[in-house]
Design an enzyme around this catalytic site. Structure first.
Site, short mmCIF file in Angstrom:
data_model
loop_
_atom_site.label_atom_id
_atom_site.label_comp_id
_atom_site.label_asym_id
_atom_site.label_seq_id
_atom_site.Cartn_x
_atom_site.Cartn_y
_atom_site.Cartn_z
N PHE A 164 40.80 45.74 37.51
CA PHE A 164 41.35 46.62 38.54
C PHE A 164 41.12 48.10 38.26
O PHE A 164 41.22 48.93 39.17
CB PHE A 164 42.87 46.37 38.70
CG PHE A 164 43.72 47.09 37.67
CD1 PHE A 164 44.08 48.43 37.85
CD2 PHE A 164 44.16 46.45 36.52
CE1 PHE A 164 44.85 49.10 36.91
CE2 PHE A 164 44.93 47.11 35.58
CZ PHE A 164 45.27 48.44 35.76
N CYS A 221 40.08 51.57 29.57
CA CYS A 221 39.82 50.83 28.33
C CYS A 221 39.39 51.80 27.24
O CYS A 221 39.33 51.44 26.08
CB CYS A 221 38.78 49.76 28.55
SG CYS A 221 37.19 50.46 28.96
#
Ligand code: NAD
Length: 492
Positions: free
Chosen positions: A152, A284
């Site tokens: 997402f 990330c």
């Protein structure tokens, strides 16, 4: 269920309504407005896409690479023309601030640009006279039908770590966006339609885990890429490999960032807080564990606390906002729970960002930046991927201790150092066990012409996304050993 737009699949060059029995609402995380309804497509729709892709790919691989990249040149132009709309769509469905969304689309376009070099990037090798009169060469051929399963947090960029390379190398592709942020790809596929790719070369199948498992099991799909959490990455890697597919699975992260006392305080503080709190920590490559060394705690702890407290939180489409909401109410509750747990384990609350209420956006999933200091090594805050705007600070005495701490983590997506010492930076670069290293950089995101190099539990596979890695991943080598007529080769 609301009347919001039902998202469609795009299979074999046509928009198709899914026969799914279940649709999920896609909400703007800042306003809770329902933006769309996304189908959880059944396995039969994956099968339709895979069959159409296989048929189309058989012809597409014969189109010269120089012609295949013409579609990418067109796509780049269309992405530039629609840049603002795509960026705003990302902000609306994901929550990140508009400038971050623009940065995301810029990296997506950069990948298209790099893949335009495929005629050179997928060239083979040739050795003449490996034996008398015998030549040997290696050519790269497409692997066939490939699929990309996406998370997402970068709905516009991550499909582009793969798609431009895959199609330019002569493959057909199926994209499965995150069911939490599927709207951007819906718009991108309208651009693919305008580009005029032959039917079946680019396919969109929306859905959740059942849809993903159908991809992992379908025999016509030869290669799978995944980006998402480590738990799911393990599942993808195991199941797709067991089915004989080529697979790369990028997983979660817990990125450490070490600060030496000789680091510039102002620059470092700005960069570090951008890294931790940008995209509300849902990157990330977000730094999440800050390790101060020696005297660095004295200047940096107050500076980081000040920068975190003054960060402007709100709706990412509004001017001046530096941080948006997290993706769902469940995610907000989970992050609050992790902060509570960290406090129970002995961490000290330096800045408390829980229960943020943003005027005008009371229904949004907002948190403000939180800083926990004296985070115990091995505890929840030090080891769990929080994926929210939470900085955990640990203090150590030496660079060696800091590197040991960095290397004790199970993830290996990124590690960063802030210093003005070249020697310390080199030592860190050499010894840190992570695939993306930042030296006075807070988000060491590789440009499109470098591979996105996660290590350890941040990555399962061999070849990464982007760059020459993507070209290798989406092609298989064929080696030919060749001998011709005796008189032309003179003798054997
Ligand atoms: P996620 O793992 O929940 O979902 C990713 C994809 O997997 C989605 O398309 C989803 O539909 C599918 N999925 C979810 N559960 C599944 C299951 N049980 N079986 C099969 N498929 C399933 O990840 P997310 O929350 O969307 O994204 C955030 C995560 O992604 C974080 O952990 C973040 O670190 C990671 N991430 C990693 C990178 C990287 O390059 N290493 C980049 C971006 C995000």
């Amino acid at each position: 269920m609301s009347e919001a737009e039902k998202l469609m699949n795009y299979i074999n060059g046509a928009w198709c309504e899914s026969s799914a029995s279940q649709f999920l609402e896609v909400q703007n995380p800042a306003t809770a407005e329902v933006l769309a309804r996304v189908p959880l497509s059944p396995p039969e729709e994956v099968a339709q896409a895979a069959q159409a892709a296989a048929k189309a790919q058989a012809e597409w691989r014969r189109v010269p690479a120089t012609q295949r990249v013409q579609y990418l040149f067109k796509l780049k132009d269309l992405m530039e023309e629609n840049f603002e709309d795509l960026s705003r769509t990302i902000t609306m469905e994901n929550g990140k601030v508009l400038d971050d969304a623009r940065g995301e689309m810029r990296r997506a376009i950069e990948n298209v640009e790099v893949a335009c070099g495929i005629p050179v990037l997928m060239m083979g090798d040739f050795s003449e006279d490996v034996s008398r009169g015998v030549d040997e060469y290696m050519i790269r051929q497409p692997v066939g039908v490939v699929a990309s399963i996406c998370p997402f947090n970068f709905p516009g960029m991550i499909p582009f770590w793969y798609l431009p390379y895959a199609v330019a190398c002569g493959n057909a592709i199926i994209i499965k966006p995150s069911e939490r942020t599927p709207v951007t790809m819906q718009k991108v596929f309208r651009l693919f339609e305008k580009v005029g790719f032959p039917a079946g070369i680019v396919n969109l199948v929306n859905g959740g885990p059942e849809t993903v498992n159908a991809i992992l099991d379908h025999p016509a799909i030869s290669a799978v890429t995944f980006v998402g959490s480590t738990t799911v990455a393990r599942h993808i890697y195991a199941r797709a490999s067991a089915n004989g597919k080529r697979v790369q699975a990028q997983g979660g992260a817990k990125n450490p960032l070490i600060i030496l006392p000789d680091a510039d305080v102002e620059m470092t503080t700005n960069i570090v807080t951008d890294s931790v709190f940008g995209n509300a920590g849902q990157r990330c490559l977000a730094a999440s564990t800050i390790v101060t060394i020696g005297d660095a705690d004295r200047s940096f702890h107050p500076a980081l606390a000040e920068a975190a407290s003054s960060r402007v939180v709100g709706y990412g489409l509004e001017k001046g906002v530096q941080m948006g909401p997290v993706i769902t109410p469940q995610s907000k509750a989970r992050i609050n729970g992790l902060i509570e747990q960290g406090l129970k384990e002995g961490a000290k609350l330096l800045v408390d960002g829980r229960d943020a209420a943003i005027r005008g956006y009371e229904k949004g999933n907002f948190l403000r930046p939180t800083i926990l200091a004296d985070v115990p090594a091995g505890g929840t805050i030090a080891t769990t991927e929080i994926f929210g705007p939470v900085m955990g600070i640990t203090h150590v005495g030496t660079v060696d201790e800091a590197i040991q701490l960095v290397n004790s983590g199970k993830y290996g997506n990124m590690a960063c150092i802030f210093t003005s010492s070249g020697a310390a930076a080199r030592k860190f670069r050499y010894e840190a066990q992570a695939g993306n290293i930042g030296i006075n950089i807070g988000v060491a995101a590789p440009m499109a012409f470098f591979p996105f190099s996660g290590w350890k539990e941040s990555f399962f596979g061999t070849l990464h996304g982007q760059s020459s890695h993507a070209v290798e991943f989406f092609t298989q080598t064929k080696v030919v050993v060749e001998r011709w007529l005796k008189e032309w080769s003179r003798q054997f």
